[in-house]
Design a protein around this motif. Structure first.
Motif, PDB file in Angstrom:
ATOM      1  N   LYS A 158       0.852  -1.204   0.000  1.00 25.05           N
ATOM      2  CA  LYS A 158       0.000   0.000   0.000  1.00 25.05           C
ATOM      3  C   LYS A 158       0.879   1.243   0.000  1.00 25.05           C
ATOM      4  O   LYS A 158       0.679   2.164  -0.771  1.00 25.05           O
ATOM      5  CB  LYS A 158      -0.879   0.030   1.258  1.00 25.05           C
ATOM      6  CG  LYS A 158      -2.063  -0.868   1.169  1.00 25.05           C
ATOM      7  CD  LYS A 158      -3.009  -0.629   2.333  1.00 25.05           C
ATOM      8  CE  LYS A 158      -4.126  -1.657   2.265  1.00 25.05           C
ATOM      9  NZ  LYS A 158      -5.092  -1.532   3.352  1.00 25.05           N
ATOM     10  N   TYR A 161       2.704   1.931  -3.364  1.00 23.32           N
ATOM     11  CA  TYR A 161       1.914   2.587  -4.412  1.00 23.32           C
ATOM     12  C   TYR A 161       1.397   3.955  -3.965  1.00 23.32           C
ATOM     13  O   TYR A 161       1.231   4.847  -4.790  1.00 23.32           O
ATOM     14  CB  TYR A 161       0.768   1.676  -4.860  1.00 23.32           C
ATOM     15  CG  TYR A 161       1.267   0.506  -5.689  1.00 23.32           C
ATOM     16  CD1 TYR A 161       1.702   0.689  -6.999  1.00 23.32           C
ATOM     17  CD2 TYR A 161       1.351  -0.771  -5.152  1.00 23.32           C
ATOM     18  CE1 TYR A 161       2.188  -0.370  -7.752  1.00 23.32           C
ATOM     19  CE2 TYR A 161       1.835  -1.837  -5.900  1.00 23.32           C
ATOM     20  CZ  TYR A 161       2.248  -1.630  -7.201  1.00 23.32           C
ATOM     21  OH  TYR A 161       2.737  -2.673  -7.949  1.00 23.32           O
ATOM     22  N   TYR A 167      -2.329   4.652  -5.386  1.00 19.06           N
ATOM     23  CA  TYR A 167      -3.143   3.795  -4.507  1.00 19.06           C
ATOM     24  C   TYR A 167      -4.561   4.359  -4.345  1.00 19.06           C
ATOM     25  O   TYR A 167      -4.738   5.530  -4.033  1.00 19.06           O
ATOM     26  CB  TYR A 167      -2.455   3.721  -3.133  1.00 19.06           C
ATOM     27  CG  TYR A 167      -3.273   3.033  -2.090  1.00 19.06           C
ATOM     28  CD1 TYR A 167      -3.291   1.650  -2.003  1.00 19.06           C
ATOM     29  CD2 TYR A 167      -4.048   3.760  -1.187  1.00 19.06           C
ATOM     30  CE1 TYR A 167      -4.054   1.009  -1.052  1.00 19.06           C
ATOM     31  CE2 TYR A 167      -4.815   3.130  -0.234  1.00 19.06           C
ATOM     32  CZ  TYR A 167      -4.815   1.752  -0.167  1.00 19.06           C
ATOM     33  OH  TYR A 167      -5.580   1.119   0.767  1.00 19.06           O
TER      34      TYR A 167
END
Ligand code: AMP
Length: 188
Positions: A158, A161, A167
């Motif tokens: 997470k 990105y 994300y």
């Protein structure tokens, strides 16, 4: 457009990836499905993969990356890819970036993360285990181990990105169509 569909086991990645690929005419690549095909074929890759999958552990990066790259290369003219269940480690994410840049002059455009809480995940996986025929869905200890592996090795993606502004989290509860609409809006 290349999309990474992300989320813990049981989040609904497979179901949604198929719908997204159909809708946008992208190629859907699921590393879990490819491993299961090789296991069925009883080949060397399948034997190796099942020794990890049966315990709820991740298959080693080297093997997984090579397999994913080989599968991707089978679709040279693809409009886009939906990566489902890959990457699952930082090393895989870095390899995917290099591979897309070197072979396609492209990149991961978005990482769509399906958010579902642990209690709901376990409920879904136990339910799926009744019909999926998947040994890794049938045993609560293995399900638990997959979630531990996810939190330890995959959840850090997470951040990876997020730092690149790619994300996007998507509420993974509701009807299949509701969740699909949320995802499709991000792809569009
Ligand atoms: P899935 O169908 O995505 O739930 O994957 C089933 C199992 O295959 C996982 O629990 C892992 O053991 C293995 N697997 C799938 N994708 C990967 C990956 N990207 N890296 C390592 N192992 C994977």
């Amino acid at each position: 457009m290349n999309i990474v569909l992300f989320g813990p086991p049981g989040a609904g990645k497979g179901t949604q990836a198929i719908k997204l690929a159909e809708n946008f005419d992208y190629i859907h690549l699921s590393t879990g499905d490819i491993f299961r095909r090789n296991i069925k074929a009883k080949n060397e890759l399948g034997n190796l993969a099942s020794s990890y999958i049966d315990k709820g552990e991740l298959v080693p990066d080297e093997v997984t990356i090579k397999m994913l790259e080989d599968e991707t290369k089978k679709h040279p003219g693809a409009k886009g890819f939906i990566f489902d269940g890959f990457p699952r480690t930082i090393e895989q994410a870095e390899a995917l970036d290099d591979f897309l840049a070197n072979h396609y002059g492209s990149k991961v455009d978005k990482m769509l993360s399906l958010e579902v809480d642990d209690k709901e995940l376990i409920k879904r996986l136990v339910e799926r285990g009744k019909t999926s025929g998947r040994s890794d869905d049938a045993d609560p200890d293995i399900i638990g181990n997959r979630i531990v592996e996810y939190n330890k090795k995959t959840a850090p993606l997470k951040e990876y990105y997020l730092n690149q502004g790619k994300y996007f989290d998507i509420k993974g509860v509701g009807s299949v169509d509701e969740i699909f609409q949320r995802l499709a809006a991000e792809v569009e």
